[in-house]
Design a protein around this motif. Structure first.
Motif, PDB file in Angstrom:
ATOM      1  N   ALA A   1     -17.532   5.567   0.378  1.00  0.00           N
ATOM      2  CA  ALA A   1     -18.757   5.824   1.762  1.00  0.00           C
ATOM      3  C   ALA A   1     -18.197   4.187   2.013  1.00  0.00           C
ATOM      4  O   ALA A   1     -18.553   4.059   3.099  1.00  0.00           O
ATOM      5  CB  ALA A   1     -19.940   5.657   1.446  1.00  0.00           C
ATOM      6  N   LYS A   2     -17.586   2.881   0.914  1.00  0.00           N
ATOM      7  CA  LYS A   2     -17.446   1.916   1.695  1.00  0.00           C
ATOM      8  C   LYS A   2     -15.770   1.896   2.961  1.00  0.00           C
ATOM      9  O   LYS A   2     -15.969   1.462   3.345  1.00  0.00           O
ATOM     10  CB  LYS A   2     -18.071   0.854   0.695  1.00  0.00           C
ATOM     11  CG  LYS A   2     -17.824  -0.843   0.906  1.00  0.00           C
ATOM     12  CD  LYS A   2     -17.933  -1.411  -0.313  1.00  0.00           C
ATOM     13  CE  LYS A   2     -18.656  -3.052   0.099  1.00  0.00           C
ATOM     14  NZ  LYS A   2     -18.569  -3.601  -1.362  1.00  0.00           N
TER      15      LYS A   2
ATOM     16  N   ASN B   1     -15.937   6.179   4.630  1.00  0.00           N
ATOM     17  CA  ASN B   1     -17.018   6.518   5.727  1.00  0.00           C
ATOM     18  C   ASN B   1     -17.649   8.082   5.351  1.00  0.00           C
ATOM     19  O   ASN B   1     -18.541   8.367   6.150  1.00  0.00           O
ATOM     20  CB  ASN B   1     -16.767   6.800   7.323  1.00  0.00           C
ATOM     21  CG  ASN B   1     -15.747   5.367   7.842  1.00  0.00           C
ATOM     22  OD1 ASN B   1     -16.752   4.222   7.969  1.00  0.00           O
ATOM     23  ND2 ASN B   1     -14.890   5.284   8.298  1.00  0.00           N
TER      24      ASN B   1
ATOM     25  N   PRO C   1     -20.785   9.784   3.718  1.00  0.00           N
ATOM     26  CA  PRO C   1     -21.956   9.768   3.682  1.00  0.00           C
ATOM     27  C   PRO C   1     -22.757   9.028   1.902  1.00  0.00           C
ATOM     28  O   PRO C   1     -21.947   9.185   0.710  1.00  0.00           O
ATOM     29  CB  PRO C   1     -22.751  10.873   3.945  1.00  0.00           C
ATOM     30  CG  PRO C   1     -21.850  12.243   3.856  1.00  0.00           C
ATOM     31  CD  PRO C   1     -20.417  11.232   3.608  1.00  0.00           C
TER      32      PRO C   1
ATOM     33  N   GLY D   1     -29.029   6.064  -1.290  1.00  0.00           N
ATOM     34  CA  GLY D   1     -28.863   4.157  -0.624  1.00  0.00           C
ATOM     35  C   GLY D   1     -28.354   4.409   0.914  1.00  0.00           C
ATOM     36  O   GLY D   1     -27.552   5.358   1.520  1.00  0.00           O
ATOM     37  N   ASP D   2     -28.849   2.876   1.362  1.00  0.00           N
ATOM     38  CA  ASP D   2     -27.763   2.516   2.189  1.00  0.00           C
ATOM     39  C   ASP D   2     -26.759   1.400   2.017  1.00  0.00           C
ATOM     40  O   ASP D   2     -27.133   0.628   1.470  1.00  0.00           O
ATOM     41  CB  ASP D   2     -29.047   2.451   3.515  1.00  0.00           C
ATOM     42  CG  ASP D   2     -29.571   3.423   4.013  1.00  0.00           C
ATOM     43  OD1 ASP D   2     -29.394   4.447   4.135  1.00  0.00           O
ATOM     44  OD2 ASP D   2     -30.952   2.586   3.804  1.00  0.00           O
ATOM     45  N   LEU D   3     -25.733   1.406   2.280  1.00  0.00           N
ATOM     46  CA  LEU D   3     -25.247   0.526   2.722  1.00  0.00           C
ATOM     47  C   LEU D   3     -25.588  -0.600   3.167  1.00  0.00           C
ATOM     48  O   LEU D   3     -26.227  -1.022   4.313  1.00  0.00           O
ATOM     49  CB  LEU D   3     -24.009   0.773   3.592  1.00  0.00           C
ATOM     50  CG  LEU D   3     -22.458   1.682   2.117  1.00  0.00           C
ATOM     51  CD1 LEU D   3     -21.498   1.667   3.370  1.00  0.00           C
ATOM     52  CD2 LEU D   3     -22.433   0.150   0.961  1.00  0.00           C
ATOM     53  N   PRO D   4     -25.739  -1.954   2.717  1.00  0.00           N
ATOM     54  CA  PRO D   4     -26.187  -3.266   2.844  1.00  0.00           C
ATOM     55  C   PRO D   4     -25.341  -3.285   3.951  1.00  0.00           C
ATOM     56  O   PRO D   4     -23.946  -3.596   3.652  1.00  0.00           O
ATOM     57  CB  PRO D   4     -26.052  -4.000   1.739  1.00  0.00           C
ATOM     58  CG  PRO D   4     -25.399  -3.666   0.838  1.00  0.00           C
ATOM     59  CD  PRO D   4     -25.223  -1.863   0.438  1.00  0.00           C
ATOM     60  N   THR D   5     -25.735  -4.223   5.086  1.00  0.00           N
ATOM     61  CA  THR D   5     -24.584  -5.296   5.705  1.00  0.00           C
ATOM     62  C   THR D   5     -24.383  -5.958   5.001  1.00  0.00           C
ATOM     63  O   THR D   5     -25.071  -7.048   4.597  1.00  0.00           O
ATOM     64  CB  THR D   5     -25.664  -5.249   7.197  1.00  0.00           C
ATOM     65  OG1 THR D   5     -25.879  -4.911   7.732  1.00  0.00           O
ATOM     66  CG2 THR D   5     -24.880  -6.341   8.200  1.00  0.00           C
TER      67      THR D   5
END
Length: 441
Positions: free
Chosen positions: A421-422, A425, A427, A431-435
């Protein structure tokens, strides 16, 4: 037709130790583990009558002992050690570090890192194996081991001069006059005055061998030791007198030492028996070699050399001597042996003492799966990996996630998912990738 001209009549050596030896060794190790120097001194007094102020020899004491050894003996020790050092160095030079790029920006490699500390046990007593100092201490130092602690039992209440000289010339960093299980346990476990090592090497009696077996895992060892073994493959052209002499040269190691002849000639086999019977009465070590030959000597007569080599591989002997018209054929015809000795000009005692190869070799059939002691035994081949190309990391992450979930390892999978993901790209369903927050100076 193949047949046995002389069979062994004694029981073959077993991998399992005598229960009494196992119990005695376990008790000594437990005592040294609990009580350190106090226990070491107690057993040294009990078994060797030896209790000096310090078991480690000072540099001045070592220098005095070396000076007391005749120069001709020192020259012989240096000659032997030069052969062993040169071959060990050639082996070390052949071992290379490695790095390869397996995918764009993905680098895998290994480094050969020496063990930090090694112990070298040099047997003493009636038959001090001084050559063991060359094979253990010197080989470890060529491999790059920083600290080699060598130890040998006292001889009649004194440090054995030649063994101490050999250990010193080989490059030992510490020299102890201490024998038996107490020495092995002290070096493996450490005491108040003896620092622990990471590997135990060198031959010894049944108690020393059992101590190494019980301590294996806490420390490394070179090999599980058994009685010295020798096997000769001979054709019809071989000299029976040479065969007889060479078999007895190894039979004197111990009354349980197997000595085997496999030959394509019945007449050679019968002549060997006659020569051995004539030679034994005049051999100083007849009390040992005689029982070894009587109980563990064998002669097999086979039809062809191919059959001889196949049978020799079944024995998987420690030492295999080839006395045939074309001895180098054994290099491609055999695979199970500790060391090969090719041709009449090469005898096993050369390997035992000075030719350059190592004499710490597999016994009891272990040659089926391992070789002997060499510089590589003192090296750890350590791998590493680095992914510089983040696109490659994303690809690896995708596959890692899928493979990990096949094995029900969700945590592993998420480490792969994160990279996919990092850096790619993909999915991230769990969880969500932190900013990413960048600090300002």
């Amino acid at each position: 037709m193949s047949f046995v001209l002389k069979a062994a009549v004694g029981e073959p050596a077993q991998r399992a130790s005598n229960p009494a030896v196992v119990d005695t060794v376990a008790a000594v190790i437990a005592d040294v583990r609990a009580n350190g120097d106090e226990a070491v001194r107690k057993y040294s007094e009990k078994f060797d009558g030896w209790s000096p102020e310090s078991f480690r020899l000072s540099e001045d004491r070592v220098a005095d002992i070396v000076k007391s050894v005749p120069e001709t003996v020192l020259d012989d020790l240096r000659f032997a050690q030069r052969q062993i050092r040169d071959f060990a160095q050639a082996q070390r030079d052949s071992i290379q570090d490695l790095e390869v790029e397996t995918l764009p920006g993905v680098f895998l490699g290994h480094r050969n890192v020496p063990i930090d500390a090694a112990a070298a046990y040099v047997p003493g007593g009636r038959y001090p194996l001084t050559a063991s100092a060359h094979m253990t201490v010197l080989t470890a130092k060529v491999a790059g081991v920083d600290r080699v602690a060598a130890t040998t039992p006292p001889n009649a209440g004194e440090p054995p001069q030649i063994s101490v000289a050999a250990m010193h010339l080989a490059g030992a960093d510490e020299i102890f006059v201490l024998g038996g299980v107490q020495a092995v346990a002290a070096l493996a476990l450490g005491t108040e005055t003896i620092d622990p090592v990471s590997i135990l090497t060198g031959p010894g009696n049944a108690y020393v061998a059992e101590a190494k077996r019980q301590l294996f895992g806490e420390v490394g060892i070179d090999l599980f030791a058994g009685p010295t073994e020798t096997l000769i493959v001979a054709d019809h052209l071989a000299d029976p007198f040479t065969i007889a002499v060479d078999l007895l040269s190894q039979a004197e190691h111990g009354p349980d030492s197997p000595c085997v002849l496999i030959t394509t000639s019945e007449s050679v086999g019968r002549a060997v028996i006659d020569h051995i019977e004539a030679l034994l009465p005049g051999l100083v070590t007849n009390a040992i070699a005689g029982p070894a030959w009587r109980d563990h000597g064998q002669i097999h007569v086979v039809d062809t050399l191919d059959e001889a080599y196949r049978l020799a591989d079944v024995f998987a002997s420690e030492h295999v001597q080839i006395l045939t018209e074309d001895p180098r054929q054994a290099l491609t015809s055999m695979r199970n042996y500790g060391a090969l000795f090719l041709g009449e000009g090469t005898c096993v005692p050369y390997g035992d003492k000075l030719i350059g190869t190592n004499h710490v070799l597999p016994t009891l059939g272990a040659a089926r799966y391992t070789g002997g002691l060499w510089v590589g035994k003192f090296l750890k081949t350590l791998t590493y990996q680095e992914v510089r190309d983040l696109g490659s990391s994303a690809k690896l992450g995708e596959v890692c996630g899928r493979l990990s979930r096949l094995e029900k390892f969700e945590g592993h999978a998420r480490s792969g998912d994160l990279r996919a993901a990092k850096f790619g790209n993909a999915p991230l369903p769990w969880g969500d990738l932190p900013t990413r927050v960048t600090s300002e100076r």
